[in-house]
Design an enzyme around this catalytic site. Structure first.
Site, short mmCIF file in Angstrom:
data_model
loop_
_atom_site.label_atom_id
_atom_site.label_comp_id
_atom_site.label_asym_id
_atom_site.label_seq_id
_atom_site.Cartn_x
_atom_site.Cartn_y
_atom_site.Cartn_z
N HIS A 41 0.63 -1.20 -0.02
CA HIS A 41 0.00 0.02 -0.06
C HIS A 41 0.95 1.28 -0.11
CE1 HIS A 41 -2.52 3.25 2.31
NE2 HIS A 41 -3.17 3.02 1.22
N HIS A 87 1.42 10.80 -2.25
CA HIS A 87 0.43 10.62 -1.67
C HIS A 87 -0.60 12.09 -1.47
CE1 HIS A 87 -1.77 8.82 2.31
NE2 HIS A 87 -2.48 8.62 1.23
#
Length: 408
Positions: A41, A87
């Site tokens: 992830h 991100h």
């Protein structure tokens, strides 16, 4: 046997939980949906989910450790003329997409010959999608797996895809029709099983800061998204769309519809940790049925700022193939994931047990099953004893300690 010799034996191959030289021994000729897959992830992050750096180094390490699913979040740069990996909606510093792609190519098959799946979270305009398509094709070349048709009735096997890199993302025509599943509200509490002990909790101050960042930037991102959506409506990029071998389906936010199995087409779906846990209570058998043909990816909730992880058994026991873990994190839940994929020669693919693939009688993880085997364990211990070769002595200051805990 000396203490040093005993220690060497404990840590040697002779005492290993798995046979060190057995190698790959599962049947690798079944569709991808029949396997648990080692999944990462936010694979590009070097630390926490809020303010750490983005780099190609964690991707290389994950691939060398046997991870088979790498996630890249694609965003336009400040000038809107190039693609960065970071991100989104956080303070993480970006890394160039080309560096990530070259790292994947270099390290993809160092530890395992079986396919690497790149899951892309795409926030790009058609112009930048075209640029990504060109970069991907030029970088991977013959290593890239291209599907012959948009609708596959069944997934190919890991053996068929040996040495291939696969792209999985949402088709571009569906871009911005819904919010990213990562951005859905996830307020459910994580299940902590006492047998594994408590994980180090996420810092509440960091969680609060993350929410402030999100609220502060929401207006700016909404304006950018609206501008990008207008550009997307002008047409999608065909080259980019042709890269997608495993299509990510758009959620309807109705589990009855989301888990509906299409006999003519297989796909991948992503669910957040909290949404998934709720679904297991109301749609447990439907999840198992869905994962018998399709791929299901479960990712950590957004409040896991410190890159902690949830218990992967929550996903595996319902057949979810891609239980995504923060490889840059630490703790018991990550150790459990790492231990799971030491099996089958450490190739990153572990065949699901047959009862999860049985279509005649659907497995129910919550039902109480009869005991099939009893395991007798003899524990030899001396820790906590005060022992004198001339006599055995116990008193108030040195009572005997017979406590032991055995985990299986």
């Amino acid at each position: 046997l000396t203490v040093e010799g005993f220690h060497r034996w404990l840590c040697s191959d002779a005492n290993a939980a798995l046979h060190p030289r057995r190698g790959v021994h599962h049947d690798m000729g079944l569709p991808l949906s029949h396997y648990f897959i080692y999944t990462g992830h936010n694979s590009y992050l070097t630390g926490n989910q809020l303010s750490s750096g983005c780099s190609e180094a964690p991707i290389a390490k994950a691939l060398r450790d046997g991870v088979r699913v790498i996630e890249l979040d694609l965003w336009p740069n400040a000038a809107k003329d190039d693609v960065e990996v970071l991100h989104g909606r956080t303070w993480t510093s970006p890394v160039d997409l080309m560096k990530c792609l070259e790292t994947v190519k270099e390290h993809a098959f160092v530890s395992s010959p079986y396919p690497v799946i790149l899951t892309l979270e795409d926030h790009l305009t058609p112009h930048l999608q075209a640029k990504v398509a060109k970069m991907v094709k030029e970088t991977f070349g013959d290593l890239l797996h291209l599907s012959e048709s948009e609708a596959m009735p069944v997934f190919p096997s890991p053996e068929d895809l040996r040495g291939k890199i696969i792209i999985s993302t949402k088709p571009p025509k569906e871009y911005l029709e819904t919010k990213s599943s990562k951005e859905e509200a996830q307020n459910g509490s994580a299940e902590e099983e006492s047998v594994w002990g408590d994980e180090i909790p996420d810092n509440k101050a960091q969680v609060a800061t993350a929410r402030q960042v999100s609220e502060k930037d929401t207006e700016r991102y909404v304006e950018e998204d609206e501008e990008m959506e207008k550009k997307v409506q002008q047409g999608v990029n065909g080259e980019y769309k042709s890269l997608i071998s495993i299509s990510l389906t758009r959620r309807k936010h109705d589990m009855d519809q989301d888990l509906k199995v299409d006999p003519e087409k297989v796909s991948r779906m992503s669910l957040g940790e909290a949404a998934y846990e709720k679904a297991t209570i109301t749609h447990g058998s439907e999840i198992i049925k869905f994962t018998q043909r399709n791929l299901l990816r479960i990712f950590p909730k957004t409040t896991r700022i410190t890159s902690s992880n949830y218990n992967p058994l929550m996903g595996w026991r319902y057949g979810a193939q891609m239980v995504a873990a923060n490889m840059q994190g630490h703790g018991r839940k990550l150790w459990l994931t790492q231990g799971m994929f030491r099996a089958n020669g450490g190739c990153g693919y572990v065949k699901k047990p047959d009862f999860l693939m049985n279509t005649d009688k659907m497995f129910d993880p919550r039902s109480k099953l009869p005991v099939k085997t009893r395991l007798k364990v003899t524990v030899y211990m001396g820790d906590g004893w005060r022992f004198d070769f001339r006599k055995t002595h116990f008193d108030k200051c040195s009572p005997p300690d017979f406590y032991a805990r055995v985990w299986v």
